[in-house]
Design an enzyme around this catalytic site. Sequence first.
Site, PDB file in Angstrom:
ATOM      1  CB  ILE A 160      -0.956   0.024   1.216  1.00 35.59           C
ATOM      2  CG1 ILE A 160      -0.173  -0.123   2.525  1.00 35.59           C
ATOM      3  CG2 ILE A 160      -2.022  -1.053   1.092  1.00 35.59           C
ATOM      4  CD1 ILE A 160      -1.048  -0.021   3.768  1.00 35.59           C
ATOM      5  N   GLY A 161       2.164   1.109   0.010  1.00 37.07           N
ATOM      6  CA  GLY A 161       3.045   2.270  -0.030  1.00 37.07           C
ATOM      7  C   GLY A 161       4.497   1.843  -0.026  1.00 37.07           C
ATOM      8  N   GLY A 163       8.850   3.664  -0.353  1.00 35.21           N
ATOM      9  CA  GLY A 163       9.702   4.847  -0.386  1.00 35.21           C
ATOM     10  C   GLY A 163      11.127   4.467  -0.075  1.00 35.21           C
ATOM     11  CE1 TYR A 165       8.171   3.230   3.990  1.00 39.32           C
ATOM     12  CE2 TYR A 165       8.454   5.513   3.333  1.00 39.32           C
ATOM     13  CZ  TYR A 165       7.676   4.387   3.413  1.00 39.32           C
ATOM     14  OH  TYR A 165       6.404   4.392   2.904  1.00 39.32           O
ATOM     15  CB  VAL A 167       7.743  -2.199   1.015  1.00 37.35           C
ATOM     16  CG1 VAL A 167       6.412  -2.441   0.328  1.00 37.35           C
ATOM     17  CG2 VAL A 167       8.862  -2.096  -0.020  1.00 37.35           C
ATOM     18  CB  VAL A 168       3.651   0.576   4.002  1.00 36.45           C
ATOM     19  CG1 VAL A 168       2.496   0.363   4.984  1.00 36.45           C
ATOM     20  CG2 VAL A 168       4.656   1.557   4.580  1.00 36.45           C
ATOM     21  CE  LYS A 182       8.310   3.407   7.713  1.00 37.25           C
ATOM     22  NZ  LYS A 182       8.280   4.723   8.412  1.00 37.25           N
ATOM     23  CG  ASP A 280       8.524  13.673   5.574  1.00 36.64           C
ATOM     24  OD1 ASP A 280       8.493  14.651   4.804  1.00 36.64           O
ATOM     25  OD2 ASP A 280       8.471  12.499   5.180  1.00 36.64           O
TER      26      ASP A 280
END
EC number: 2.7.11.1
Length: 467
Positions: A160-161, A163, A165, A167-168, A182, A280
């Site tokens: 679902i996301g 970046g 950092y 993966v989620v 996460k 952020d």
Amino acid sequence: MTSQLKRTLTKRYGVLELWEIIVIALFAAFIVILVLSVWLSFRKKSKRSNATTLPVTQSPRFTEEIKEISVDHGSSNNNGTSYQTLDEKFVEDIENGDKFSGSLEKKPLVGSHLPPSTPSTTAPSPLLGLPEVSHIGWGHWFTLRDLQLATNHFSKESIIGDGGYGVVYHGTLTNKTPVAVKKLLNNPGQADKDFRVEVEAIGHVRHKNLVRLLGYCVEGTHRMLVYEYMNNGNLEQWLHGDMIHKGHLTWEARIKVLVGTAKALAYLHEAIEPKVVHRDIKSSNILMDDNFDAKLSDFGLAKLLGADSNYVSTRVMGTFGYVAPEYANSGLLNEKSDVYSYGVVLLEAITGRYPVDYARPKEEVHMVEWLKLMVQQKQFEEVVDKELEIKPTTSELKRALLTALRCVDPDADKRPKMSQVARMLESDEYPVMPREERRRRRNQNAETHRESTDTNKDNDITTDAKI
């Protein structure tokens, strides 16, 4: 030989023979050794248990990565005096009773996508029914197997996301609780650092407008964080069309989300020690539940700071368009950096525009600069999101714009606290600056204008003389 040994062993010492004394001594020594062995074993286990247990009351520490310096309240970072003049001009327009065009007059509230608020009840723990696994002071210690089962072995369909950092994933625990997992990237050292930062920033805090960290997984090279799952998207998706199938956020829903976010930041900045600077703040990090209550998320860049201290960074982190100018220019970070970023998000909610959009005309690329220009030209109705079916009232728009302008003040010391921001948005009054401060700025601007006029006159006289 045998008879001599027998006589020696049967020799009496008081009421006991020698062999009896030897047997008793050996038995006593055995008992002592057994007791000592049990005691040492118990003590060793106790130490191991204490080594893996972090007391709930222990304050998170991150001092090895934070450089603290005293705050110089007399200093300022004013690199845009024209912005201050513009904010002052807007305040004067309001005080003089300038009105917006009739297109912003209040209309009946119809077609709202903000559902009625449900009565607040004590929700059952999302960890209810899970097997008891080792706990480290807070949250739940999930095994790698637990999270593999929850996310269908971290399948692509569960993503679902993602970046820099990691993966989620969306997952479902064995007790049917939906979660967001996460999974941090397995970079040597970096995953541990990111894991520690996020755990220390949010592991022990509790606020209704902060996404809840349920637990974690530390197994081999795997570092994962398990959060409560929000199934209503984030503010960016609602503002920029990704949730168009559900409609558009009303003005009331937007303000509700922004007020909740302000209260979450006020808690992080003012209610706990050490304070947490999120670093952020952006629309995609503001999640929403079914009642459109804000849930601030993603603490991967957060910093813990003591009272009256700043953080000096050699590498600026954050998202372009939301980063405070003093932080971008000098690396100086404190809670006022979050305030600036919040102000950008508030303007984003008002306008429906991205902070930076190179697809727009040159003068409209940077949203904050464009908005200040529009306010200076009194084109207030032009800044409101065109997707809003029911426009805000004059007073509602004034209140939101003034609050946002104060948050994005180029002088960090003049930005309000987040607790003040929350009160500004909830109040029926305009969040104007103190009259003494407005008078001082007005006099300063008049003096600057007079000096500029005198300089131009001198230049004209010199030119005439040469002619």
